[in-house]
Design an enzyme around this catalytic site. Structure first.
Site, PDB file in Angstrom:
ATOM      1  N   GLU A 198      12.525  -9.585   1.937  1.00 18.46           N
ATOM      2  CA  GLU A 198      11.948  -8.303   3.170  1.00 18.46           C
ATOM      3  C   GLU A 198      12.752  -6.626   2.416  1.00 18.46           C
ATOM      4  OE1 GLU A 198      10.939  -8.307   7.219  1.00 18.46           O
ATOM      5  OE2 GLU A 198      10.411  -6.167   7.080  1.00 18.46           O
ATOM      6  N   ASN A 217       7.868  -5.201  -0.679  1.00 16.06           N
ATOM      7  CA  ASN A 217       8.080  -3.938   0.317  1.00 16.06           C
ATOM      8  C   ASN A 217       6.689  -4.143   0.698  1.00 16.06           C
ATOM      9  OD1 ASN A 217       7.935  -1.675   1.668  1.00 16.06           O
ATOM     10  ND2 ASN A 217       9.142  -0.693   0.463  1.00 16.06           N
ATOM     11  N   TYR A 250      10.928   8.940   0.941  1.00 13.74           N
ATOM     12  CA  TYR A 250      11.123   8.251   0.292  1.00 13.74           C
ATOM     13  C   TYR A 250      11.684   8.574  -1.262  1.00 13.74           C
ATOM     14  CZ  TYR A 250       7.776   6.392   3.279  1.00 13.74           C
ATOM     15  OH  TYR A 250       7.542   5.488   4.630  1.00 13.74           O
ATOM     16  N   ALA A 253       3.043  -1.122   5.428  1.00 15.07           N
ATOM     17  CA  ALA A 253       2.351  -0.523   6.167  1.00 15.07           C
ATOM     18  C   ALA A 253       1.860  -2.425   6.556  1.00 15.07           C
ATOM     19  CB  ALA A 253       1.536   0.420   6.382  1.00 15.07           C
ATOM     20  N   ARG A 275       4.943  11.057  -2.745  1.00 16.84           N
ATOM     21  CA  ARG A 275       4.249  10.215  -1.520  1.00 16.84           C
ATOM     22  C   ARG A 275       5.601  11.368  -0.565  1.00 16.84           C
ATOM     23  NH1 ARG A 275       4.486   4.599   1.133  1.00 16.84           N
ATOM     24  NH2 ARG A 275       3.779   5.017   2.710  1.00 16.84           N
ATOM     25  N   PRO A 316       0.761  -1.165   0.226  1.00 14.68           N
ATOM     26  CA  PRO A 316       0.057   0.012  -0.248  1.00 14.68           C
ATOM     27  C   PRO A 316       0.484   1.523  -0.142  1.00 14.68           C
ATOM     28  CG  PRO A 316      -0.144  -0.914   2.079  1.00 14.68           C
ATOM     29  CD  PRO A 316       0.187  -2.080   1.200  1.00 14.68           C
ATOM     30  N   ASN A 317       0.539   2.071  -0.519  1.00 13.76           N
ATOM     31  CA  ASN A 317       0.165   3.589  -1.012  1.00 13.76           C
ATOM     32  C   ASN A 317       1.881   3.439  -1.837  1.00 13.76           C
ATOM     33  OD1 ASN A 317      -1.308   4.888   0.521  1.00 13.76           O
ATOM     34  ND2 ASN A 317      -0.196   3.930   2.117  1.00 13.76           N
ATOM     35  N   HIS A 372      12.393  -2.521   2.307  1.00 11.85           N
ATOM     36  CA  HIS A 372      12.201  -0.867   2.470  1.00 11.85           C
ATOM     37  C   HIS A 372      12.973  -0.226   2.231  1.00 11.85           C
ATOM     38  CE1 HIS A 372       9.981  -3.239   5.363  1.00 11.85           C
ATOM     39  NE2 HIS A 372      10.032  -3.851   5.904  1.00 11.85           N
ATOM     40  N   ARG A 389      12.469   5.276  13.090  1.00 16.37           N
ATOM     41  CA  ARG A 389      11.586   6.187  12.314  1.00 16.37           C
ATOM     42  C   ARG A 389      10.219   5.607  13.826  1.00 16.37           C
ATOM     43  NH1 ARG A 389       9.165   5.544   6.813  1.00 16.37           N
ATOM     44  NH2 ARG A 389       8.386   6.745   7.739  1.00 16.37           N
TER      45      ARG A 389
HETATM   46  C1  DQA Z   1       8.219   0.773   4.270  1.00 19.74           C
HETATM   47  C2  DQA Z   1       8.264   1.547   5.659  1.00 19.74           C
HETATM   48  C3  DQA Z   1       6.741   1.037   6.344  1.00 19.74           C
HETATM   49  O1  DQA Z   1       7.242   1.355   7.822  1.00 19.74           O
HETATM   50  C4  DQA Z   1       6.114   1.826   5.533  1.00 19.74           C
HETATM   51  O2  DQA Z   1       4.852   1.682   5.765  1.00 19.74           O
HETATM   52  C5  DQA Z   1       5.889   2.275   4.186  1.00 19.74           C
HETATM   53  C6  DQA Z   1       7.034   2.265   3.025  1.00 19.74           C
HETATM   54  C7  DQA Z   1       9.452   1.359   3.108  1.00 19.74           C
HETATM   55  O3  DQA Z   1       9.917   0.478   2.788  1.00 19.74           O
HETATM   56  O4  DQA Z   1       9.924   2.029   3.781  1.00 19.74           O
HETATM   57  O5  DQA Z   1       4.928   2.301   3.617  1.00 19.74           O
HETATM   58  O6  DQA Z   1       7.699  -0.064   3.629  1.00 19.74           O
END
Ligand code: DQA
Length: 141
Positions: free
Chosen positions: A96, A72, A23, A75, A18, A10-11, A98, A105
């Site tokens: 995994e 990735n 990011y 959240a 964003r 998501p997102n 990020h 954070r």
């Molecule tokens: C994320 C880190 C997560 O905590 C966050 O919710 C994201 C992006 C990252 O790529 O840094 O959506 O996965």
């Protein structure tokens, strides 16, 4: 030819727009074009969804035939036991990933429900985290 699926949660469709201070300014599609050029011998698939069930379904769909998954989960990393179970349900190794260093954070980002199901975790290197995951999966690390 190795087949690796990149799955973004998501997102992450909003990358480039964003929170660019966290990011970056680059869209994922733009980055992916470059990544594919760097690895002409790897088939790099890509899937993004804002829906947990769709992410689980994609893991099921590729996890029995692909050589690896780069996930990735956004959240959902911090909430989803169902994604943990999906990763464990398929033989393909998952990394995994990020973009940000989640440990620098908010506290709620410090726990991942999916790490224990994954081969390894890469975080905090910006979009280059994905390339490092490709390296890990093709065995040049
Ligand atoms: C994320 C880190 C997560 O905590 C966050 O919710 C994201 C992006 C990252 O790529 O840094 O959506 O996965």
């Amino acid at each position: 030819m190795k087949r690796i699926e990149i799955i973004n949660g998501p997102n992450l469709n909003l990358l480039g727009r964003r929170e660019p201070d966290v990011y970056g300014h680059r869209s994922f599609e733009d980055y992916l074009t470059e990544l594919r050029q760097q690895y002409p011998d790897v088939e790099l698939g890509y899937f993004q969804s804002n829906h947990e069930g769709d992410l689980i379904q994609r893991i099921h769909d590729v996890g029995f035939s692909y050589d690896g998954i780069i996930l990735n989960a956004g959240a959902y990393t911090h909430t989803s036991i169902a994604l943990h179970d999906a990763i464990k349900a398929v033989p393909a190794p998952a990394i995994e990933v990020h973009i940000s260093n989640v440990h620098q954070r908010e506290d709620f980002r410090h726990h991942s429900f999916i790490s224990a199901a994954c081969r390894g975790v890469i975080c905090g290197f910006g979009l280059d985290s994905y390339r490092l995951a490709v390296e890990a999966l093709i065995g040049r690390q």
